[in-house]
Design an enzyme around this catalytic site. Structure first.
Site, PDB file in Angstrom:
ATOM      1  N   SER A 112       0.861  -1.180   0.000  1.00 12.95           N
ATOM      2  CA  SER A 112       0.000   0.000   0.000  1.00 12.95           C
ATOM      3  C   SER A 112       0.894   1.225   0.000  1.00 12.95           C
ATOM      4  CB  SER A 112      -0.952  -0.042   1.202  1.00 12.95           C
ATOM      5  OG  SER A 112      -1.909   0.993   1.104  1.00 12.95           O
ATOM      6  N   HIS A 148      -2.622  -1.084  -3.234  1.00 14.88           N
ATOM      7  CA  HIS A 148      -3.747  -0.176  -3.011  1.00 14.88           C
ATOM      8  C   HIS A 148      -3.551   1.124  -3.787  1.00 14.88           C
ATOM      9  CE1 HIS A 148      -4.565  -2.042   1.225  1.00 14.88           C
ATOM     10  NE2 HIS A 148      -4.931  -2.835   0.248  1.00 14.88           N
ATOM     11  N   ASP A 151      -4.531  -4.410   6.279  1.00 14.92           N
ATOM     12  CA  ASP A 151      -4.880  -5.334   5.197  1.00 14.92           C
ATOM     13  C   ASP A 151      -3.672  -6.219   4.870  1.00 14.92           C
ATOM     14  OD1 ASP A 151      -6.340  -6.545   3.163  1.00 14.92           O
ATOM     15  OD2 ASP A 151      -5.837  -5.005   1.681  1.00 14.92           O
TER      16      ASP A 151
END
Length: 190
Positions: A10, A37, A130
């Protein structure tokens, strides 16, 4: 069968992934599937960017695409990316996980349940938890797990969240992750 590498990142993931990819040799023989992401509206051509660093073909992941050794597959915006037992990719518009679609947990969990010991999950820098639950499941299903050293990560939350709930096989800096994946490829091609 050869393992499949699954990478999740991310915040800070662009430079982290570039560092890993440029270490991989020209004859790198394993497939790599990446969830990074990005906002669904981001104007960012991942295949073009990462194609500068990876020696093999780089593809946007499409539904029902079989993964091929030596290729890199990038998740497209606003779809979860999953892998099936027959080593084909599938896309889902299920609800976001930790406000993200694609979700790293969704990818890793599908890798764990579909491929078991043939999955190698790599969790990099990021500003959400996540991926932690998914990489834990990969380990529980016999796959290899690698977490970026949080001390080196641009955003520490993601790798630290994994370390808080499990003990991965390896906690490595980025260059060492690249070297480990290169060694894994060499071992599997013998």
């Amino acid at each position: 069968m050869s393992p499949v590498i699954f990478i999740g990142a991310s915040a800070g993931g662009v430079s982290a992934l570039q560092t890993i990819l440029e270490i991989l040799p020209k004859d790198f023989s394993l497939p790599i599937v990446v969830v990074q992401h990005f906002p669904p509206t981001a104007e960012f051509n991942q295949c073009l960017i990462y194609g500068r660093y990876f020696h093999g073909p780089v593809h946007e992941a499409l539904d029902k695409t079989p993964v091929v050794n030596g290729a890199l597959y990038m998740a497209s915006g606003d779809y979860h990316l999953l892998i099936e037992e027959d080593r084909t990719l599938s896309l889902s518009q299920d609800e976001p996980i930790y406000f993200s679609r694609p979700s790293i947990d969704a990818l890793f969990e599908s890798a764990a349940t579909s491929l078991g010991a043939d999955a190698c999950a790599v969790l990099l820098t990021g500003a959400s938890p996540d991926g932690a639950r998914g990489i834990k499941l990969v380990k529980e299903c016999g796959g290899m797990t690698i977490v970026q050293n949080p001390k080196e990560a641009e955003a520490k939350l993601m790798p630290q969240s994994a370390l808080d709930i499990m003990e991965p096989d390896f906690v490595l800096n980025l260059k060492d992750i690249g070297r480990k994946l290169a060694m894994l490829s060499q071992e599997r091609s013998k």
